[in-house]
Design an enzyme around this catalytic site. Structure first.
Site, PDB file in Angstrom:
ATOM      1  N   SER A 102     -33.776 -24.009 -25.647  1.00  0.00           N
ATOM      2  CA  SER A 102     -33.371 -25.084 -24.727  1.00  0.00           C
ATOM      3  C   SER A 102     -32.601 -25.907 -25.611  1.00  0.00           C
ATOM      4  CB  SER A 102     -34.625 -25.616 -24.086  1.00  0.00           C
ATOM      5  OG  SER A 102     -34.251 -26.484 -23.280  1.00  0.00           O
ATOM      6  N   HIS A 146     -37.012 -21.616 -16.524  1.00  0.00           N
ATOM      7  CA  HIS A 146     -36.689 -22.339 -18.058  1.00  0.00           C
ATOM      8  C   HIS A 146     -37.946 -22.128 -19.053  1.00  0.00           C
ATOM      9  CE1 HIS A 146     -34.101 -24.553 -20.797  1.00  0.00           C
ATOM     10  NE2 HIS A 146     -35.314 -25.374 -20.915  1.00  0.00           N
ATOM     11  N   GLU A 192     -33.406 -20.320 -14.697  1.00  0.00           N
ATOM     12  CA  GLU A 192     -33.215 -21.704 -15.302  1.00  0.00           C
ATOM     13  C   GLU A 192     -33.154 -23.039 -14.521  1.00  0.00           C
ATOM     14  OE1 GLU A 192     -33.230 -21.736 -18.451  1.00  0.00           O
ATOM     15  OE2 GLU A 192     -32.765 -19.572 -19.316  1.00  0.00           O
TER      16      GLU A 192
END
Length: 548
Positions: free
Chosen positions: A233, A469, A359
């Site tokens: 991330s 995500h 995501e």
């Protein structure tokens, strides 16, 4: 401990005439004239909370990290150091969302930092095989945590899992993780910040930690010429930006990069953060100061914390158009990240980059009140594309239709439609910040350097979120296939090597193949990176023209 020994002796009918010997001291390492004592944990020695830069407090708040002076004396390295100050967030715990999805959000992704928090936070941690010596010359894997550039810390992640896996594979490696400044403390953005040359301090902190590794990793058994930087991330985006800065010159700080859910992102000039800077200046009472930046260095920690907490966070309505994140500052980033890719300002090193299939779902929980076609149009215009033309936005929305069967979580049909527009927004937001930038990066670099890419479709059944995500964190800190691929990449600059794992082909524009992670009996397969071509193309065109 002593009481248990006494009880055992009494039950055995023996007499106790002396206290047991004190527990042996932990492993030690000498840095300069300082001795650090860590913790022995099976076949791993860990050294926690080592300061790698001077505390960024007082006049060093909102300033570039300063190198640590030579060490001396004795130091305990048995506990994590302070985590850097965190921005308060409100998790979007949606009524009716399945319990396992809520549990995943809270406990697996953005759970509260477990360690103490303080501005004196520039510490790092080292996990090394217990039998490593200064002559071992082991590769070094450097972890950069994620958290939207607003929160996070090293105490959430056990680097010993990766180090142990490296030993089990017969490819021992050392693992390092570092704290870096986040939110406004690390990514303050304004014309004042740019003029002072102190933008992107969180990235500068990471760079300083990499310099520390070059200077000090040998006593732990590491080879400073064999460093791989790895993140997820915001950590993966950080890895990408470390590749782009300095004209692509790594300064010898790393030789490989491994990115999970993060590539060069579509961000613009540091002036785009001016409103947030002005808000903090006003809230802390610094508006009348002749030098507002210097005034912010002097305000109390509580006052600054309250001002930052009042600004939007990663789960606010504006979602991935973050208040605090890397921006073009003229020092660390000379141009927008995607322009730097086009200009070839990229470290010429092997790299891996991959994403999760869904995501955008996690970040679209913040805008569930956007439920109609007109509201979607307004949201996209106001949040992401205020300078775009109506026809450009209309074209984007035609490519990402309201049809819930084509939205994210992808391939779930009519399921997971938390609102009539949720899956549509999730598809657009995930592609804008993650999947489209990943493919853009690969398309412009795969002919120039060795690259590999993956797509995780695991946990697709997670209600509302799908392969969300950060779900791939479980595939690497959970000692899964990605753990092995990472260790092999750090050792050989190639993720392949284990005969029991699927061969991972290099990525090329002529054959854009993805290692794809699946649930079920066939956990790995190879697929083509050709999905949503029209959407990615439009997202890239718009983000190059209108960076955040």
């Amino acid at each position: 401990m002593v009481g248990r020994v006494l009880l055992a002796c009494i039950l055995a009918g023996g007499a106790v005439f002396a206290a047991p010997s004190p527990r042996a001291a932990g492993p030690t390492v000498t840095l300069d004239s300082g001795t650090f004592t860590g913790v022995a944990s099976g076949s791993i020695n860990k050294f926690l909370g080592i300061p790698y830069a001077q505390p960024p407090t007082g006049n060093l708040r909102f300033n570039l990290p300063q190198a640590i002076p030579p060490y001396n004396g004795s130091h305990s390295a048995t506990t994590f150091g302070n985590e850097c100050p965190q921005q308060a967030i409100t998790l979007p715990l949606v009524n009716g969302l399945a319990g396992d999805a809520i549990d995943f959000i809270v406990n697996s992704i953005f759970r509260a930092v477990t360690g103490p928090i303080g501005e004196d936070c520039l510490h790092l941690n080292v996990w090394a095989p217990a039998d490593a010596t200064p002559s071992s010359k082991l590769p070094v894997i450097v972890w950069i945590f994620g958290g939207g550039f607003e929160l996070g810390g090293t105490s959430l992640y056990d680097g010993g899992i990766i180090a142990q896996k490296s030993i089990d594979l017969g490819q021992p490696a050392i693992v390092v993780s570092m704290n870096y400044r986040v939110s406004a403390w690390g990514f303050l953005a304004s014309s004042e910040v740019k003029a002072a040359g102190v933008g992107n301090l969180g990235l500068q902190d990471q760079r300083e930690a990499l310099r520390w590794i070059q200077k000090y990793i040998v006593p732990f058994g590491g080879d400073p010429s064999k460093v791989t930087i790895w993140g997820e991330s915001a950590g993966a985006i950080s890895v990408a930006l470390q590749m782009l800065t300095n004209g692509g010159n790594t300064e010898g700080l790393f030789r490989g990069a491994f990115m999970e859910s993060g590539s060069p992102i579509p961000v613009g000039d540091i002036s785009h953060g001016q409103d947030y800077y002005d808000s903090i200046v006003a809230t802390t009472g610094c508006s009348g100061a002749s030098d507002t930046l210097e005034c912010l260095r002097q305000v109390s920690e509580d006052s600054l914390q309250a001002a930052v907490d009042a600004t939007p966070n990663i789960f606010s309505y504006q979602s991935l158009n973050l208040a605090w994140l890397p921006r073009v500052d003229g020092v660390f980033l000379a141009d927008t990240p995607q322009n730097l890719v086009l200009e070839g300002s990229v470290a010429n090193i092997p790299f891996v980059t991959g994403d999760c299939d869904d995501e955008g779902t996690l970040f679209s929980l913040a805008n569930l009140n956007v439920t109609t076609e007109s509201e979607v149009y307004t949201y996209v215009r106001q949040t992401y594309l205020p300078a775009a033309t109506s026809s450009e936005i209309d074209e984007l929305l035609s490519i990402y239709p309201a049809d819930i069967t084509s939205g994210s979580p992808f391939d779930t049909g009519i399921l997971n439609a938390l609102t009539p527009q949720f899956k549509r927004l999730a598809a657009m937001q995930g592609d804008l910040v993650f999947n489209a930038p990943r493919r853009f990066f690969l398309e412009h670099r795969s002919g120039s350097q060795k690259t590999w890419s993956f797509l995780s479709k695991r946990l697709k059944s997670l209600a509302g979120l799908g392969s969300a995500h950060a779900t791939d964190i479980l595939d690497i800190f959970g000692d899964q296939e990605l753990t092995t691929y990472l260790v092999q990449f750090a050792n050989n600059l190639d993720p392949n090597g284990d005969a029991d794992l699927l061969e991972w082909p290099q990525y090329s524009t002529s054959s854009p193949q993805l290692l794809t992670l699946l649930d079920g009996l066939i956990p790995l397969t190879i697929t083509q990176d050709t999905f949503r071509t029209e959407g990615f193309s439009q997202m890239t065109t718009l983000s190059l023209k209108y960076p955040l």
